[in-house]
Design a protein around this motif. Structure first.
Motif, PDB file in Angstrom:
ATOM      1  N   THR A  49       4.254   5.453  -5.778  1.00 42.75           N
ATOM      2  CA  THR A  49       5.026   4.294  -5.327  1.00 42.75           C
ATOM      3  C   THR A  49       4.101   3.169  -4.888  1.00 42.75           C
ATOM      4  N   LYS A  50       3.082   3.498  -4.098  1.00 39.41           N
ATOM      5  CA  LYS A  50       2.179   2.472  -3.579  1.00 39.41           C
ATOM      6  C   LYS A  50       1.385   1.798  -4.692  1.00 39.41           C
ATOM      7  N   LEU A  51       0.992   2.572  -5.710  1.00 44.65           N
ATOM      8  CA  LEU A  51       0.154   2.030  -6.788  1.00 44.65           C
ATOM      9  C   LEU A  51       0.969   1.586  -7.998  1.00 44.65           C
ATOM     10  N   GLN A  52       2.273   1.788  -7.931  1.00 51.23           N
ATOM     11  CA  GLN A  52       3.168   1.412  -9.035  1.00 51.23           C
ATOM     12  C   GLN A  52       2.760   2.118 -10.325  1.00 51.23           C
TER      13      GLN A  52
ATOM     14  N   ASP B  89      -3.980  -2.396  -3.354  1.00 45.61           N
ATOM     15  CA  ASP B  89      -3.104  -1.234  -3.508  1.00 45.61           C
ATOM     16  C   ASP B  89      -3.839   0.044  -3.114  1.00 45.61           C
ATOM     17  N   LEU B  90      -5.083   0.169  -3.563  1.00 45.72           N
ATOM     18  CA  LEU B  90      -5.858   1.358  -3.247  1.00 45.72           C
ATOM     19  C   LEU B  90      -6.086   1.465  -1.749  1.00 45.72           C
ATOM     20  N   ASP B  91      -6.319   0.340  -1.095  1.00 48.28           N
ATOM     21  CA  ASP B  91      -6.515   0.342   0.355  1.00 48.28           C
ATOM     22  C   ASP B  91      -5.276   0.810   1.096  1.00 48.28           C
ATOM     23  N   ALA B  92      -4.115   0.726   0.455  1.00 48.72           N
ATOM     24  CA  ALA B  92      -2.869   1.141   1.103  1.00 48.72           C
ATOM     25  C   ALA B  92      -2.720   2.659   1.170  1.00 48.72           C
TER      26      ALA B  92
ATOM     27  N   ARG C 287      -4.177  -6.388 -13.112  1.00 50.72           N
ATOM     28  CA  ARG C 287      -3.078  -6.692 -12.208  1.00 50.72           C
ATOM     29  C   ARG C 287      -3.630  -7.073 -10.844  1.00 50.72           C
TER      30      ARG C 287
ATOM     31  N   GLY D 210      -4.267  -7.502  -7.027  1.00 52.95           N
ATOM     32  CA  GLY D 210      -3.991  -6.642  -5.877  1.00 52.95           C
ATOM     33  C   GLY D 210      -4.289  -5.180  -6.078  1.00 52.95           C
ATOM     34  N   ARG D 211      -4.999  -4.826  -7.185  1.00 54.00           N
ATOM     35  CA  ARG D 211      -5.267  -3.396  -7.437  1.00 54.00           C
ATOM     36  C   ARG D 211      -6.107  -2.783  -6.324  1.00 54.00           C
ATOM     37  N   ASP D 212      -7.136  -3.502  -5.852  1.00 56.98           N
ATOM     38  CA  ASP D 212      -7.941  -2.963  -4.762  1.00 56.98           C
ATOM     39  C   ASP D 212      -7.132  -2.892  -3.475  1.00 56.98           C
TER      40      ASP D 212
END
Length: 233
Positions: free
Chosen positions: A194-197, A150-153, A144, A146-148
């Motif tokens: 929520t952030k990582l879905q 997402d983790l940065d978020a 998917r 944007g996985r990295d």
């Protein structure tokens, strides 16, 4: 006392599990099902804290029964149990929403620990096959974008919580390790899900593995405790 519903098409297996869980460890075995088609009605009537679900059953298998159960709000967690060293089946039950899996034939103490962890809101993946099952899960899951990102978020504390989830820690154990309340841990988990879905705790474990957030134990290829390291009752 943890309330357990047993689901297995073999009466002899249910008898053995009932004896171990009730007599040896003091769990309340509130009921039994011989097929996955009986699970929804049994859960509604018996309100168990955890469902111990066989994967292979002739009519409605554990994957389908788990999927149908987990679609319902407030459903209890499912711990899958199988005699088959079948990575595809175990991936299927994880995708269906199970909180973990064990291979039949594990030591009684291992079953005790796994049921407690899952009933307490944790995830449990049998260390004997975790690496292969996760590899199969990942190979069948398209990357998917944007996985990295997402983790940065995630905040630093959310990363800590995710790493501890990846180690199989329950909310209570995470709270004790981070010196915070369980309510705070639940808030962090809700935010990172929520952030990582992420759908559930098992998905969080896989995400933690994929992003190298889990530190292996010394002399072990798995971050999950070896049998000799599991707490005894």
């Amino acid at each position: 006392m943890i309330r357990v519903l047993l689901v297995d098409d073999q009466a002899l297996v249910r008898t053995g599990l009932r004896g171990i869980l009730r007599t040896q460890f003091g769990f309340d075995v509130v009921g039994e099902c011989a097929d996955g088609s009986e699970v929804i009605a049994a859960v509604d009537f018996l309100t168990p804290d955890v469902v111990l679900m066989d994967v292979r059953m002739p009519l409605v298998d554990g994957v389908r029964a788990t999927r149908e159960l987990r679609r319902r709000d407030g459903s209890p967690p499912v711990l899958a149990l199988t005699t088959f060293d079948d990575d595809e089946a175990l991936v299927g039950v994880l995708r269906a929403g199970a909180s973990g899996f064990l291979l039949k034939g594990v030591a009684a103490e291992d079953l005790h620990r796994a049921v407690r962890v899952v009933a307490d809101g944790g995830a449990w993946l049998d260390p004997a096959v975790t690496g292969r099952v996760l590899a199969t899960y990942r190979s069948a899951t398209p990357p998917r974008a944007g996985r990295d990102a997402d983790l940065d978020a995630l905040t630093g504390r959310e990363r800590e919580v995710l790493a501890l989830i990846g180690q199989g820690k329950t909310n209570a154990e995470i709270a004790a390790e981070l010196f915070v309340g369980e309510g705070t841990v639940k808030t962090h988990i809700n935010h990172l899900f929520t952030k990582l879905q992420l759908r559930d705790r098992a998905a969080a474990v896989i995400f933690a593995f994929d992003h190298d957030l889990v530190t292996p134990l010394p002399d072990s290829g798995s971050p999950w405790p070896r049998p000799s390291q599991w707490p005894r009752p």
